[in-house]
Design an enzyme around this catalytic site. Structure first.
Site, short mmCIF file in Angstrom:
data_model
loop_
_atom_site.label_atom_id
_atom_site.label_comp_id
_atom_site.label_asym_id
_atom_site.label_seq_id
_atom_site.Cartn_x
_atom_site.Cartn_y
_atom_site.Cartn_z
N SER A 1 -126.27 -46.82 -67.65
CA SER A 1 -126.12 -47.49 -66.36
C SER A 1 -126.24 -49.02 -66.45
O SER A 1 -126.80 -49.66 -65.55
CB SER A 1 -127.12 -46.91 -65.34
OG SER A 1 -126.89 -45.53 -65.16
N GLU B 1 -123.48 -36.76 -74.91
CA GLU B 1 -122.52 -35.78 -74.38
C GLU B 1 -121.96 -34.91 -75.51
O GLU B 1 -121.68 -33.73 -75.31
CB GLU B 1 -121.39 -36.50 -73.62
CG GLU B 1 -121.91 -37.05 -72.30
CD GLU B 1 -121.14 -38.24 -71.75
OE1 GLU B 1 -120.02 -38.53 -72.22
OE2 GLU B 1 -121.68 -38.90 -70.84
N ASN C 1 -117.55 -47.54 -73.86
CA ASN C 1 -117.26 -46.14 -74.18
C ASN C 1 -116.43 -45.59 -73.01
O ASN C 1 -116.98 -45.31 -71.95
CB ASN C 1 -118.57 -45.36 -74.34
CG ASN C 1 -118.34 -43.87 -74.49
OD1 ASN C 1 -117.21 -43.42 -74.70
ND2 ASN C 1 -119.42 -43.09 -74.37
N GLU D 1 -129.98 -44.62 -75.95
CA GLU D 1 -129.37 -44.21 -74.70
C GLU D 1 -130.19 -43.08 -74.08
O GLU D 1 -129.93 -41.89 -74.35
CB GLU D 1 -127.95 -43.69 -74.96
CG GLU D 1 -126.97 -44.74 -75.37
CD GLU D 1 -125.58 -44.43 -74.80
OE1 GLU D 1 -125.02 -45.34 -74.18
OE2 GLU D 1 -125.11 -43.30 -74.93
N HIS E 1 -123.28 -39.15 -79.67
CA HIS E 1 -123.49 -39.46 -78.25
C HIS E 1 -124.10 -38.23 -77.56
O HIS E 1 -123.81 -37.09 -77.93
CB HIS E 1 -122.15 -39.82 -77.61
CG HIS E 1 -122.28 -40.34 -76.22
ND1 HIS E 1 -122.42 -39.51 -75.12
CD2 HIS E 1 -122.32 -41.61 -75.74
CE1 HIS E 1 -122.53 -40.25 -74.03
NE2 HIS E 1 -122.48 -41.53 -74.38
N LYS F 1 -115.06 -42.80 -72.76
CA LYS F 1 -115.14 -41.33 -72.62
C LYS F 1 -113.74 -40.77 -72.42
O LYS F 1 -112.78 -41.31 -72.98
CB LYS F 1 -116.09 -40.96 -71.48
CG LYS F 1 -117.42 -41.69 -71.57
CD LYS F 1 -118.46 -41.11 -70.68
CE LYS F 1 -119.68 -41.99 -70.70
NZ LYS F 1 -120.84 -41.36 -70.11
N GLY G 1 -125.02 -42.40 -67.03
CA GLY G 1 -124.23 -41.85 -65.93
C GLY G 1 -125.03 -41.60 -64.67
O GLY G 1 -124.59 -40.83 -63.80
C1 PEP Z 1 -122.56 -43.86 -72.05
O1 PEP Z 1 -121.95 -42.83 -71.78
O2 PEP Z 1 -122.68 -44.18 -73.24
C2 PEP Z 1 -123.11 -44.66 -70.96
C3 PEP Z 1 -124.01 -45.53 -71.26
O3 PEP Z 1 -122.64 -44.41 -69.70
P1 PEP Z 1 -122.95 -45.27 -68.36
O4 PEP Z 1 -122.90 -46.72 -68.74
O5 PEP Z 1 -121.87 -44.87 -67.42
O6 PEP Z 1 -124.32 -44.86 -67.90
#
Ligand code: PEP
Length: 262
Positions: free
Chosen positions: A218, A103, A15, A173, A101, A17, A179
């Protein structure tokens, strides 16, 4: 028909973003395409910002990387300034789209209702939705993880029935891990993945056995194999680490290894 004992595929989904540029994408995608070309047991996907779909299509056609988008409008056409309709994603060869998601839910007022409508619109266009679910740190601390994730999952099953998950990917998630550099442990993630699968199995055991459930939050090259080796974790949805070619190749390798061992 899903045969008893048949393996689920593993996935490494990036992703991006709101990151990238024509120049950096080119370098990243060319390295990725070369780096994952021999991985045949796992699927590698990148979900890029809308303006780069055409570039992804041009650079990835003929590779073993699929590309997708990060959102979709639930309406087909019309007076919706700034929205992107399902058929437009199909025009650019998108096979996947992220739905709901965290966000989008927290910063763009996405709700269970709007996420469900987008989910269905994607499927109707032949695009596989990757439906994201997860609890906040406060919700986990209050022991609400199952309530929150169950509610998000039920927002699909109650509306559309369990068979809607036949052509879908789910992603757990936890918001506290996205993040944050604080990934869930394989055991923490496995517990929630098993809960999701059991809840689907209450409606249909075959659908539950078949639907891929990815972990996101992460994921790095260092922790990917441990997570992807858990019985109900079918790979990862990866944010930051998907922007670094070597890191994402290593994560895809881990998905491939975990799939081959299954
Ligand atoms: C995400 O935004 O879907 C995500 C998992 O981000 P990160 O891997 O940076 O934690």
């Amino acid at each position: 028909m899903f045969e008893a004992g048949q393996k689920r595929r593993k996935f490494a989904v990036g992703n991006w973003k709101m990151n990238g540029s024509i120049a950096t994408n080119k370098a990243l995608l060319e390295k990725l395409a070369a780096g994952v070309k021999d991985f045949h047991d796992a699927d590698c996907v990148v979900c890029v910002p809308y303006p780069y779909l055409c570039q992804a299509q041009q650079l990835l056609q003929g590779s073993n990387i699929a590309w997708g988008a990060q959102n979709i409008c639930s309406t087909k056409n019309g007076a919706l300034t700034g929205a992107v309709a399902p058929h437009m994603l199909v025009d650019y060869g998108c096979r996947h789209v992220l739905i709901g998601h965290s966000e989008r839910r927290s910063q763009f007022h996405e709700t269970d209702d709007t996420a469900a409508a987008r989910f269905l619109a994607a499927q109707e266009a032949g695009i596989t939705p990757i439906f994201c679910m997860g609890e906040s740190a406060d919700e986990r601390d209050s022991d609400w993880t199952e309530y929150i994730v169950g509610r998000q999952l039920d927002s699909l099953i109650r509306r559309f029935g369990p068979y809607v998950l036949k052509n879908a990917i789910l992603a757990y998630e936890p918001l506290w891990a996205v993040g944050s550099d604080q990934p869930a442990t394989p055991e923490q993630a496995q517990e929630v993945h098993a809960f999701i699968r059991k809840r689907i199995a209450r409606c249909d055991a075959e659908v539950a056995a078949r639907v891929p459930i990815l972990y996101g939050g992460s994921v790095t090259a260092a922790n990917a194999l441990g997570l992807f080796s858990m019985p109900d974790i079918d790979g990862g949805l990866i944010g930051r680490a998907s922007l670094k070619a070597e890191e994402f190749i290593a994560i895809t390798r881990a998905a491939n290894q975990a799939a081959a061992r299954n």
